[in-house]
Design an enzyme around this catalytic site. Structure first.
Site, mmCIF file in Angstrom:
data_model
loop_
_atom_site.group_PDB
_atom_site.id
_atom_site.type_symbol
_atom_site.label_atom_id
_atom_site.label_comp_id
_atom_site.label_asym_id
_atom_site.label_seq_id
_atom_site.Cartn_x
_atom_site.Cartn_y
_atom_site.Cartn_z
ATOM 1 N N HIS A 199 41.251 33.902 33.276
ATOM 2 C CA HIS A 199 41.609 34.504 31.982
ATOM 3 C C HIS A 199 40.655 34.066 30.850
ATOM 4 O O HIS A 199 39.572 33.601 31.118
ATOM 5 C CB HIS A 199 43.075 34.219 31.648
ATOM 6 C CG HIS A 199 43.963 34.490 32.836
ATOM 7 N ND1 HIS A 199 44.362 35.767 33.193
ATOM 8 C CD2 HIS A 199 44.471 33.672 33.789
ATOM 9 C CE1 HIS A 199 45.103 35.691 34.308
ATOM 10 N NE2 HIS A 199 45.171 34.441 34.691
ATOM 11 N N GLU A 214 47.981 29.949 29.719
ATOM 12 C CA GLU A 214 47.220 29.630 30.930
ATOM 13 C C GLU A 214 45.724 29.502 30.668
ATOM 14 O O GLU A 214 45.063 28.612 31.201
ATOM 15 C CB GLU A 214 47.485 30.719 31.973
ATOM 16 C CG GLU A 214 46.794 30.461 33.300
ATOM 17 C CD GLU A 214 46.958 31.610 34.283
ATOM 18 O OE1 GLU A 214 47.644 32.599 33.952
ATOM 19 O OE2 GLU A 214 46.378 31.516 35.369
ATOM 20 N N HIS A 267 43.767 28.744 38.370
ATOM 21 C CA HIS A 267 44.843 29.425 37.644
ATOM 22 C C HIS A 267 46.078 28.548 37.540
ATOM 23 O O HIS A 267 46.245 27.595 38.306
ATOM 24 C CB HIS A 267 45.237 30.723 38.370
ATOM 25 C CG HIS A 267 44.222 31.818 38.209
ATOM 26 N ND1 HIS A 267 44.406 32.883 37.371
ATOM 27 C CD2 HIS A 267 43.002 31.979 38.772
ATOM 28 C CE1 HIS A 267 43.343 33.669 37.420
ATOM 29 N NE2 HIS A 267 42.464 33.142 38.266
ATOM 30 N N GLU A 328 46.329 28.074 42.514
ATOM 31 C CA GLU A 328 47.383 28.188 41.498
ATOM 32 C C GLU A 328 47.921 26.782 41.311
ATOM 33 O O GLU A 328 48.647 26.255 42.154
ATOM 34 C CB GLU A 328 48.491 29.127 41.979
ATOM 35 C CG GLU A 328 48.095 30.593 42.003
ATOM 36 C CD GLU A 328 48.099 31.249 40.626
ATOM 37 O OE1 GLU A 328 48.390 30.556 39.619
ATOM 38 O OE2 GLU A 328 47.809 32.460 40.564
#
Ligand SMILES: [Zn+2]
Length: 364
Positions: A199, A214, A267, A328
């Site tokens: 992101h 995030e 992430h 993640e």
């Protein structure tokens, strides 16, 4: 009362069931839809009276990141935008493949100070400037003009005669290449890693408790992981070094442009059900061994719940010709995960675990 209770219980079991069936919950990548009306307004918010920021037409494709009461969230001109979801239809896989193939074509600008225009001709307005060596993804060609994808996610047009064909294989720009692999005597010298903080910019990623976003966490984690890998001897490049938007296509092109040994995307996860927690690593085709090596090092070094490795159909993995994994690193919607994630001890442990995982994979 009894009836209410039964309905409540039925509702709860549906929630639990969907959680069990789909433990893979990072929905940041978005799904692609076609426009099913002659003109579809793009608005800045999910209501009929939000300002119109643009319009879409049949043949346009929209990547939807979330849906909210009949409104689909996408990005337009690099900014968050919304369209009425009733006018969208899911694209068949062949239509999407067509888009992926065209997205993979890159062009390089040959001249300094080339105009980027709003349409395919010199009578369209100038919306930006490109310079020799700049590389863009080509979305379409009309006459002597290429439609290109810009850094902020919007599109522009550039004169084809001022550009050249480009493939990573025939690139002669030595400065773009990472040091080639030499030998590996206990250190990661000669191993080239691309770290990809998820992101950024207009794309915040997941939003956790207390407004934690995030994109900020992935960036700071990438810095710690990069430093640990460099200490171990690896050459490390990152897909972004600040709070900027970088498209998924750009991230893959960035990796494929170098002699990358491993692409590692970072992430943090989110889920409406706060109990969901833990760390998992994803692979698409070639990354299974590396994913397993990293995840097992994380399992030993980090206290959060070990969710194991999973197949993940993410753009940065699927479209990548390099060995690629996506980690993640915990749920920012789970209070315990979030508390732990924000400690420097956790960040250091993750960095060490990723380094150990990479070492075990490449040096054993
Ligand atoms: Zn994410």
């Amino acid at each position: 009362m009894k009836e209410t209770l039964r309905i409540l219980l039925a509702g709860m079991s549906v929630l639990l069931l969907s959680f069990i069936i789909s433990p893979s919950v990072d929905a940041h990548e978005g799904s692609t839809y076609g426009v099913g009306t002659s003109s579809l307004n793009v608005r800045s918010g999910p209501t009929d009276n939000a300002p119109i920021v643009g319009s879409l037409h049949p043949g346009d494709q929209v990547v939807v990141f979330e849906e909210h009461y009949g409104w689909a969230q996408t990005y337009y001109g690099g900014k968050e935008a919304w369209v009425a979801s009733q006018f969208l239809y899911p694209l068949s896989s062949t239509e999407q493949i067509k888009q992926q193939v065209s997205v993979n074509k890159s062009i390089t600008v040959n001249e300094a100070g080339v105009h980027v225009r709003s349409g395919p001709g010199t009578d369209y307005s100038i919306i930006g400037l490109a310079t020799a060596g700049d590389t863009y993804e080509k979305i379409a060609t009309k006459g002597d003009w290429h439609k290109i994808l810009l850094d902020d996610g919007s599109t522009g047009w550039i004169a084809a005669w001022l550009t050249d064909g480009y493939t990573a294989e025939n690139s002669t720009d030595e400065s773009l290449k990472i040091t080639p692999k030499s030998n590996t005597n206990g250190s990661l010298a000669g191993i080239n890693i691309v770290l990809d903080p998820g992101h950024g910019g207009n794309d915040p990623g997941a939003i956790g408790f207390k407004g934690v976003v995030e994109k900020n966490l992935t960036l700071s984690t990438a810095e710690v992981v990069a430093s640990s890998l460099r200490k171990a001897g690896a050459t490390v490049k990152v897909t972004r070094q600040s709070d900027q938007y970088v498209s998924l296509e750009k991230r893959v092109l960035f990796s494929n442009k170098f002699q990358t040994d491993a692409f590692i995307s970072l992430h943090y996860n989110a889920y409406p059900f706060i109990a969901v927690n833990g760390i998992g690593t994803y692979y698409y085709e070639n990354g299974r061994g590396l994913a397993s090596s990293i995840q097992s090092a994380i399992g030993k070094q980090v206290k959060l719940n070990d969710r194991g490795i999973h197949f993940g159909n993410y753009h940065v993995l699927r479209e990548n010709s390099d060995l690629a994994v996506l980690i993640e690193l915990g749920f920012i919607t789970n209070p315990n995960d979030l508390f732990t994630i924000q400690t420097s001890e956790y960040q250091n442990n993750v960095a060490q675990a990723v380094t150990t995982g990479v070492k075990n994979y490449f040096l054993d």
